[in-house]
Structures are given as structure tokens and as C-alpha cells.
Write a protein that holds these residues in place. Structure first.
Motif, PDB file in Angstrom:
ATOM      1  N   TYR A 181       0.972  -1.202   0.004  1.00 39.54           N
ATOM      2  CA  TYR A 181       0.090  -0.126   0.046  1.00 39.54           C
ATOM      3  C   TYR A 181       0.776   1.197  -0.082  1.00 39.54           C
ATOM      4  O   TYR A 181       1.787   1.382   0.737  1.00 39.54           O
ATOM      5  N   ARG A 182       0.562   2.031  -0.884  1.00 37.01           N
ATOM      6  CA  ARG A 182       1.231   3.317  -1.034  1.00 37.01           C
ATOM      7  C   ARG A 182       0.702   4.284  -0.195  1.00 37.01           C
ATOM      8  O   ARG A 182      -0.736   4.611  -0.285  1.00 37.01           O
ATOM      9  N   ILE A 183       1.343   5.153   0.593  1.00 35.03           N
ATOM     10  CA  ILE A 183       0.793   6.021   1.424  1.00 35.03           C
ATOM     11  C   ILE A 183       0.183   7.464   0.670  1.00 35.03           C
ATOM     12  O   ILE A 183       0.969   7.905  -0.042  1.00 35.03           O
ATOM     13  N   ALA A 184      -1.059   7.548   0.888  1.00 40.83           N
ATOM     14  CA  ALA A 184      -1.723   8.740   0.092  1.00 40.83           C
ATOM     15  C   ALA A 184      -2.988   9.038   1.031  1.00 40.83           C
ATOM     16  O   ALA A 184      -3.360   8.605   1.937  1.00 40.83           O
ATOM     17  N   GLY A 185      -3.321  10.359   0.686  1.00 44.60           N
ATOM     18  CA  GLY A 185      -4.412  10.915   1.257  1.00 44.60           C
ATOM     19  C   GLY A 185      -4.816  12.457   1.125  1.00 44.60           C
ATOM     20  O   GLY A 185      -4.007  12.866   0.069  1.00 44.60           O
ATOM     21  N   ARG A 186      -5.771  12.949   1.819  1.00 39.77           N
ATOM     22  CA  ARG A 186      -6.141  14.184   1.466  1.00 39.77           C
ATOM     23  C   ARG A 186      -6.251  15.154   2.726  1.00 39.77           C
ATOM     24  O   ARG A 186      -6.435  14.289   3.815  1.00 39.77           O
ATOM     25  N   ILE A 187      -5.818  16.364   2.846  1.00 36.26           N
ATOM     26  CA  ILE A 187      -6.093  17.084   4.124  1.00 36.26           C
ATOM     27  C   ILE A 187      -7.042  18.271   3.562  1.00 36.26           C
ATOM     28  O   ILE A 187      -6.753  18.849   2.395  1.00 36.26           O
ATOM     29  N   CYS A 188      -8.085  18.315   4.292  1.00 37.93           N
ATOM     30  CA  CYS A 188      -9.114  19.365   3.954  1.00 37.93           C
ATOM     31  C   CYS A 188      -9.366  20.402   5.023  1.00 37.93           C
ATOM     32  O   CYS A 188      -9.443  19.998   6.165  1.00 37.93           O
ATOM     33  N   LYS A 189      -9.944  21.641   4.684  1.00 38.94           N
ATOM     34  CA  LYS A 189     -10.320  22.640   5.612  1.00 38.94           C
ATOM     35  C   LYS A 189     -11.164  23.591   5.123  1.00 38.94           C
ATOM     36  O   LYS A 189     -10.939  24.076   3.743  1.00 38.94           O
ATOM     37  N   GLU A 190     -12.066  23.945   5.748  1.00 36.02           N
ATOM     38  CA  GLU A 190     -13.002  25.005   5.082  1.00 36.02           C
ATOM     39  C   GLU A 190     -12.425  26.431   5.258  1.00 36.02           C
ATOM     40  O   GLU A 190     -12.240  26.749   6.514  1.00 36.02           O
ATOM     41  N   ILE A 191     -12.057  27.242   4.558  1.00 37.80           N
ATOM     42  CA  ILE A 191     -11.498  28.508   4.622  1.00 37.80           C
ATOM     43  C   ILE A 191     -12.385  29.437   3.927  1.00 37.80           C
ATOM     44  O   ILE A 191     -12.670  29.207   2.724  1.00 37.80           O
ATOM     45  N   ASP A 192     -12.792  30.506   4.536  1.00 34.99           N
ATOM     46  CA  ASP A 192     -13.849  31.642   3.884  1.00 34.99           C
ATOM     47  C   ASP A 192     -15.023  30.946   3.017  1.00 34.99           C
ATOM     48  O   ASP A 192     -15.397  31.177   2.120  1.00 34.99           O
ATOM     49  N   GLY A 193     -15.463  30.025   3.775  1.00 32.63           N
ATOM     50  CA  GLY A 193     -16.728  29.277   3.149  1.00 32.63           C
ATOM     51  C   GLY A 193     -16.526  28.228   2.037  1.00 32.63           C
ATOM     52  O   GLY A 193     -17.483  27.934   1.398  1.00 32.63           O
ATOM     53  N   GLU A 194     -15.048  28.226   1.698  1.00 33.63           N
ATOM     54  CA  GLU A 194     -14.777  27.075   0.526  1.00 33.63           C
ATOM     55  C   GLU A 194     -13.882  25.938   1.101  1.00 33.63           C
ATOM     56  O   GLU A 194     -12.885  26.194   2.168  1.00 33.63           O
ATOM     57  N   MET A 195     -14.224  24.692   0.734  1.00 29.99           N
ATOM     58  CA  MET A 195     -13.527  23.565   1.154  1.00 29.99           C
ATOM     59  C   MET A 195     -12.422  23.477   0.251  1.00 29.99           C
ATOM     60  O   MET A 195     -12.346  23.397  -0.990  1.00 29.99           O
ATOM     61  N   LYS A 196     -11.144  23.618   0.993  1.00 29.97           N
ATOM     62  CA  LYS A 196      -9.853  23.465   0.249  1.00 29.97           C
ATOM     63  C   LYS A 196      -9.453  22.097   0.616  1.00 29.97           C
ATOM     64  O   LYS A 196      -9.574  21.524   1.619  1.00 29.97           O
ATOM     65  N   THR A 197      -8.738  21.641  -0.484  1.00 34.98           N
ATOM     66  CA  THR A 197      -8.009  20.223  -0.234  1.00 34.98           C
ATOM     67  C   THR A 197      -6.715  20.355  -0.810  1.00 34.98           C
ATOM     68  O   THR A 197      -6.372  20.666  -1.985  1.00 34.98           O
ATOM     69  N   HIS A 198      -5.854  19.557  -0.074  1.00 34.86           N
ATOM     70  CA  HIS A 198      -4.623  19.065  -0.403  1.00 34.86           C
ATOM     71  C   HIS A 198      -4.345  17.803  -0.410  1.00 34.86           C
ATOM     72  O   HIS A 198      -4.664  16.900   0.354  1.00 34.86           O
ATOM     73  N   THR A 199      -4.048  17.182  -1.742  1.00 36.34           N
ATOM     74  CA  THR A 199      -3.604  16.012  -1.989  1.00 36.34           C
ATOM     75  C   THR A 199      -2.688  15.346  -2.195  1.00 36.34           C
ATOM     76  O   THR A 199      -1.478  16.160  -2.586  1.00 36.34           O
ATOM     77  N   PHE A 200      -2.137  14.248  -1.461  1.00 38.42           N
ATOM     78  CA  PHE A 200      -0.439  13.778  -1.700  1.00 38.42           C
ATOM     79  C   PHE A 200      -0.381  12.442  -1.724  1.00 38.42           C
ATOM     80  O   PHE A 200      -1.469  11.618  -1.124  1.00 38.42           O
ATOM     81  N   ILE A 201       0.508  12.059  -2.390  1.00 38.35           N
ATOM     82  CA  ILE A 201       0.917  10.778  -2.765  1.00 38.35           C
ATOM     83  C   ILE A 201       2.447  10.543  -2.109  1.00 38.35           C
ATOM     84  O   ILE A 201       3.224  11.363  -3.121  1.00 38.35           O
ATOM     85  N   ARG A 202       2.835   9.695  -1.297  1.00 41.20           N
ATOM     86  CA  ARG A 202       4.221   9.440  -0.989  1.00 41.20           C
ATOM     87  C   ARG A 202       4.855   8.351  -1.738  1.00 41.20           C
ATOM     88  O   ARG A 202       4.140   7.338  -2.183  1.00 41.20           O
TER      89      ARG A 202
END
Length: 92
Positions: A40-61
Motif C-alpha cells: 500500500y502506497r501512502i496517500a490521502g487528503r487534508i481538507c479545511k474550510e476557509i472563507d466558506g470554501e472547502m480547500k483540499t491538499h492531496t498527496f501521494i508518497r
């Protein structure tokens, strides 16, 4: 058509797997390991709502681990460290 369907994935239904997020300091962390060659390759998303918009950072190691559980746990630890180091700048 059967050959091309298999080749290009046409007519193939993919099930979206619902991942339960982990909350950390206002961020939602979604561990989403990628199965690859029996590991299994390490991967995922980090999300946070900023100014009413859901921001997402996706990464794969590049790391591969033997179990899905280990890959999820490692992703959580890496995501927490990344949040501590970059904060909201990760969404720029």
C-alpha cells in the motif's frame, strides 16, 4: 468492443470508498492508501474550510507498506507533521 472496454475501462463501474476523516486542529485528514503490487502506497487528503470554501491538499508518497492499516497510520502522522509545518499555506 469488449477489448477496448477493458483497455480503456469503459463500462466499468468503480465504487467510491467512503473514508471516515480524522479531525486535527480544524483540518480533516482522509487516509486513502493506494493498493500497489500487494503493498500500500501512502496517500490521502487534508481538507479545511476557509472563507466558506472547502480547500483540499492531496498527496501521494513514495513509501510502500505491507498493510493498509500501517499505511493509514503513517499517513495520519505525516499529515499532522505537514499541518504543523505549513498550516493553511498548503492550500496556496
Amino acid at each position: 468492443m469488449g477489448f477496448f472496454s477493458k483497455l480503456f475501462g469503459l463500462g466499468k463501474e468503480t465504487k467510491a470508498v467512503e473514508v471516515e476523516p480524522f479531525e486535527h486542529e480544524g483540518y480533516l485528514i482522509y487516509p486513502e492508501p493506494i493498493a500497489e503490487g500487494g503493498q500500500y502506497r501512502i496517500a490521502g487528503r487534508i481538507c479545511k474550510e476557509i472563507d466558506g470554501e472547502m480547500k483540499t491538499h492531496t498527496f501521494i508518497r513514495s513509501d510502500l507498506l505491507a498493510s493498509k492499516h500501517d499505511a493509514e497510520n503513517f499517513m495520519l502522522e505525516k499529515a499532522k507533521m505537514f499541518i504543523k509545518q505549513t498550516g493553511d499555506d498548503m492550500f496556496r
